[in-house]
Design a protein around this motif. Structure first.
Motif, PDB file in Angstrom:
ATOM      1  N   UNK A 155       0.828  -1.207   0.000  1.00 18.93           N
ATOM      2  CA  UNK A 155       0.000   0.000   0.000  1.00 18.93           C
ATOM      3  C   UNK A 155       0.866   1.261   0.000  1.00 18.93           C
ATOM      4  N   UNK A 156       2.106   1.150   0.529  1.00 22.27           N
ATOM      5  CA  UNK A 156       3.052   2.271   0.463  1.00 22.27           C
ATOM      6  C   UNK A 156       3.590   2.413  -0.951  1.00 22.27           C
ATOM      7  N   UNK A 157       3.931   1.282  -1.567  1.00 24.98           N
ATOM      8  CA  UNK A 157       4.457   1.304  -2.933  1.00 24.98           C
ATOM      9  C   UNK A 157       4.072  -0.005  -3.631  1.00 24.98           C
ATOM     10  N   UNK A 158       3.106   0.039  -4.545  1.00 26.22           N
ATOM     11  CA  UNK A 158       2.650  -1.184  -5.226  1.00 26.22           C
ATOM     12  C   UNK A 158       3.723  -1.843  -6.091  1.00 26.22           C
ATOM     13  N   UNK A 159       4.839  -1.132  -6.340  1.00 27.47           N
ATOM     14  CA  UNK A 159       5.886  -1.679  -7.192  1.00 27.47           C
ATOM     15  C   UNK A 159       6.870  -2.564  -6.421  1.00 27.47           C
ATOM     16  N   UNK A 160       6.674  -2.689  -5.121  1.00 30.60           N
ATOM     17  CA  UNK A 160       7.571  -3.536  -4.329  1.00 30.60           C
ATOM     18  C   UNK A 160       7.537  -4.977  -4.828  1.00 30.60           C
ATOM     19  N   UNK A 161       8.692  -5.634  -4.727  1.00 30.25           N
ATOM     20  CA  UNK A 161       8.812  -7.046  -5.081  1.00 30.25           C
ATOM     21  C   UNK A 161       9.172  -7.826  -3.813  1.00 30.25           C
ATOM     22  N   UNK A 162       8.935  -9.123  -3.830  1.00 31.98           N
ATOM     23  CA  UNK A 162       9.134  -9.945  -2.641  1.00 31.98           C
ATOM     24  C   UNK A 162      10.036 -11.134  -2.952  1.00 31.98           C
ATOM     25  N   UNK A 163      10.974 -11.397  -2.035  1.00 34.84           N
ATOM     26  CA  UNK A 163      11.801 -12.594  -2.110  1.00 34.84           C
ATOM     27  C   UNK A 163      11.662 -13.345  -0.787  1.00 34.84           C
ATOM     28  N   UNK A 164      11.606 -14.661  -0.863  1.00 29.95           N
ATOM     29  CA  UNK A 164      11.479 -15.510   0.328  1.00 29.95           C
ATOM     30  C   UNK A 164      12.725 -16.372   0.436  1.00 29.95           C
ATOM     31  N   UNK A 165      13.347 -16.325   1.604  1.00 28.89           N
ATOM     32  CA  UNK A 165      14.561 -17.109   1.838  1.00 28.89           C
ATOM     33  C   UNK A 165      14.300 -18.082   2.976  1.00 28.89           C
ATOM     34  N   UNK A 166      14.245 -19.356   2.659  1.00 29.19           N
ATOM     35  CA  UNK A 166      14.004 -20.382   3.661  1.00 29.19           C
ATOM     36  C   UNK A 166      15.208 -21.285   3.805  1.00 29.19           C
ATOM     37  N   UNK A 167      15.363 -21.861   4.972  1.00 30.77           N
ATOM     38  CA  UNK A 167      16.465 -22.790   5.204  1.00 30.77           C
ATOM     39  C   UNK A 167      16.173 -24.118   4.506  1.00 30.77           C
ATOM     40  N   UNK A 168      17.243 -24.801   4.112  1.00 32.96           N
ATOM     41  CA  UNK A 168      17.085 -26.070   3.399  1.00 32.96           C
ATOM     42  C   UNK A 168      16.378 -27.105   4.268  1.00 32.96           C
ATOM     43  N   UNK A 169      16.437 -26.946   5.592  1.00 34.04           N
ATOM     44  CA  UNK A 169      15.790 -27.904   6.489  1.00 34.04           C
ATOM     45  C   UNK A 169      14.401 -27.461   6.948  1.00 34.04           C
ATOM     46  N   UNK A 170      13.954 -26.280   6.523  1.00 36.82           N
ATOM     47  CA  UNK A 170      12.625 -25.808   6.915  1.00 36.82           C
ATOM     48  C   UNK A 170      11.561 -26.709   6.296  1.00 36.82           C
ATOM     49  N   UNK A 171      10.674 -27.223   7.123  1.00 40.95           N
ATOM     50  CA  UNK A 171       9.638 -28.125   6.632  1.00 40.95           C
ATOM     51  C   UNK A 171       8.534 -27.340   5.932  1.00 40.95           C
ATOM     52  N   UNK A 172       7.988 -27.924   4.881  1.00 37.67           N
ATOM     53  CA  UNK A 172       6.987 -27.222   4.072  1.00 37.67           C
ATOM     54  C   UNK A 172       5.758 -26.785   4.868  1.00 37.67           C
ATOM     55  N   UNK A 173       5.234 -27.624   5.782  1.00 39.18           N
ATOM     56  CA  UNK A 173       4.050 -27.153   6.545  1.00 39.18           C
ATOM     57  C   UNK A 173       4.303 -25.839   7.281  1.00 39.18           C
ATOM     58  N   UNK A 174       5.565 -25.541   7.615  1.00 44.73           N
ATOM     59  CA  UNK A 174       5.880 -24.299   8.321  1.00 44.73           C
ATOM     60  C   UNK A 174       5.663 -23.079   7.421  1.00 44.73           C
ATOM     61  N   UNK A 175       5.906 -23.238   6.116  1.00 37.05           N
ATOM     62  CA  UNK A 175       5.768 -22.097   5.206  1.00 37.05           C
ATOM     63  C   UNK A 175       4.487 -22.158   4.374  1.00 37.05           C
ATOM     64  N   UNK A 176       3.735 -23.243   4.530  1.00 41.73           N
ATOM     65  CA  UNK A 176       2.487 -23.370   3.763  1.00 41.73           C
ATOM     66  C   UNK A 176       1.532 -22.227   4.084  1.00 41.73           C
ATOM     67  N   UNK A 177       1.457 -21.872   5.372  1.00 43.21           N
ATOM     68  CA  UNK A 177       0.545 -20.790   5.764  1.00 43.21           C
ATOM     69  C   UNK A 177       0.962 -19.466   5.127  1.00 43.21           C
ATOM     70  N   UNK A 178       2.280 -19.265   4.934  1.00 40.19           N
ATOM     71  CA  UNK A 178       2.764 -18.049   4.275  1.00 40.19           C
ATOM     72  C   UNK A 178       2.290 -18.001   2.828  1.00 40.19           C
ATOM     73  N   UNK A 179       2.466 -19.100   2.100  1.00 41.77           N
ATOM     74  CA  UNK A 179       2.035 -19.135   0.710  1.00 41.77           C
ATOM     75  C   UNK A 179       0.518 -18.934   0.594  1.00 41.77           C
ATOM     76  N   UNK A 180      -0.227 -19.534   1.514  1.00 42.86           N
ATOM     77  CA  UNK A 180      -1.681 -19.367   1.488  1.00 42.86           C
ATOM     78  C   UNK A 180      -2.075 -17.926   1.796  1.00 42.86           C
ATOM     79  N   UNK A 181      -1.356 -17.290   2.723  1.00 43.67           N
ATOM     80  CA  UNK A 181      -1.639 -15.895   3.045  1.00 43.67           C
ATOM     81  C   UNK A 181      -1.352 -14.973   1.875  1.00 43.67           C
ATOM     82  N   UNK A 182      -0.269 -15.213   1.162  1.00 42.28           N
ATOM     83  CA  UNK A 182       0.046 -14.417  -0.025  1.00 42.28           C
ATOM     84  C   UNK A 182      -1.009 -14.622  -1.108  1.00 42.28           C
ATOM     85  N   UNK A 183      -1.491 -15.845  -1.208  1.00 40.30           N
ATOM     86  CA  UNK A 183      -2.559 -16.119  -2.175  1.00 40.30           C
ATOM     87  C   UNK A 183      -3.829 -15.352  -1.805  1.00 40.30           C
ATOM     88  N   UNK A 184      -4.123 -15.272  -0.509  1.00 38.90           N
ATOM     89  CA  UNK A 184      -5.347 -14.596  -0.064  1.00 38.90           C
ATOM     90  C   UNK A 184      -5.348 -13.110  -0.415  1.00 38.90           C
TER      91      UNK A 184
END
Length: 202
Positions: A155-184
């Motif tokens: 809302x401050x700047x619609x041109x912003x871009x996003x990068x996500x950096x996760x650890x190689x050992x981070x389990x997918x269920x931990x970040x699933x809620x993030x992906x779903x929130x971005x989808x929402x």
């Protein structure tokens, strides 16, 4: 009759000019290089053979630690950072003073819930660097503060871009809620940060 050999003269090369040029180039690269900020926690991203580079400007970053904690790194623009802090304060009914806003301009990343952000900003810079959040920014089905940071940034700047950096050992269920929130919020295009891996032999 033997030929007379000409007398050989040693070749002297003046290296002064080359040393001056090398020194000027070295000075230029040192002064113009932007050094990468260290991660707030140790994160080892998965490897890939992708050679695409992240954009240098207007990039916000989400870090996901091995135990599923989230940190949000706003775009490096002081005035837009203050606008973001004001918007998050309005959303959560929190008012920040000028000292806290000045601290937020220089902060590396946010890793605390909104109800603890004022206390975090009141810490010294050394205390902030050494602070390890026990929870990170909340991100689950009932508390989506991380998505609010992304939404208010856009809302401050619609041109912003996003990068996500996760650890190689981070389990997918931990970040699933993030992906779903971005989808929402209909934010479907972002980068996943990986470490460079050699191309397989063909």
């Amino acid at each position: 009759m033997a030929r007379v050999k000409p007398k050989r003269h040693g070749v002297i090369t003046d290296m002064t000019a080359m040393c001056d040029v090398a020194f000027l180039l070295l000075t230029f690269f040192i002064l113009t290089t932007q050094f990468k900020k260290p991660d707030v926690e140790q994160i080892k991203p998965p490897s890939s053979i992708s050679e695409k580079l992240l954009p240098d400007a207007s990039l916000m970053t989400i870090n996901a630690t091995p135990d599923g904690k989230f940190y949000f790194q706003p775009v490096d623009n002081a005035s837009e950072r203050v606008a973001l802090l004001d918007k998050m304060g309005q959303r959560y009914g929190i008012t920040f003073d000028n000292n806290q806003k000045a601290a937020f301009r220089k902060i590396q990343a946010i890793g605390v819930p909104m109800n603890k952000l004022k206390g975090f900003l009141d810490m010294s810079e050394d205390e902030q660097k050494n602070y390890k959040s026990p929870t990170g920014i909340p991100m689950d089905s009932t508390n989506k503060q991380l998505i609010d940071w992304v939404k208010e940034s856009l809302s401050v700047n619609p041109e912003y871009k996003l990068a996500i950096k996760g650890d190689v050992t981070t389990e997918y269920p931990k970040v699933k809620s993030l992906f779903e929130g971005l989808r929402d919020i209909d934010f479907l295009k972002f980068w996943l940060i990986t470490s460079q891996e050699g191309k397989p032999n063909e």
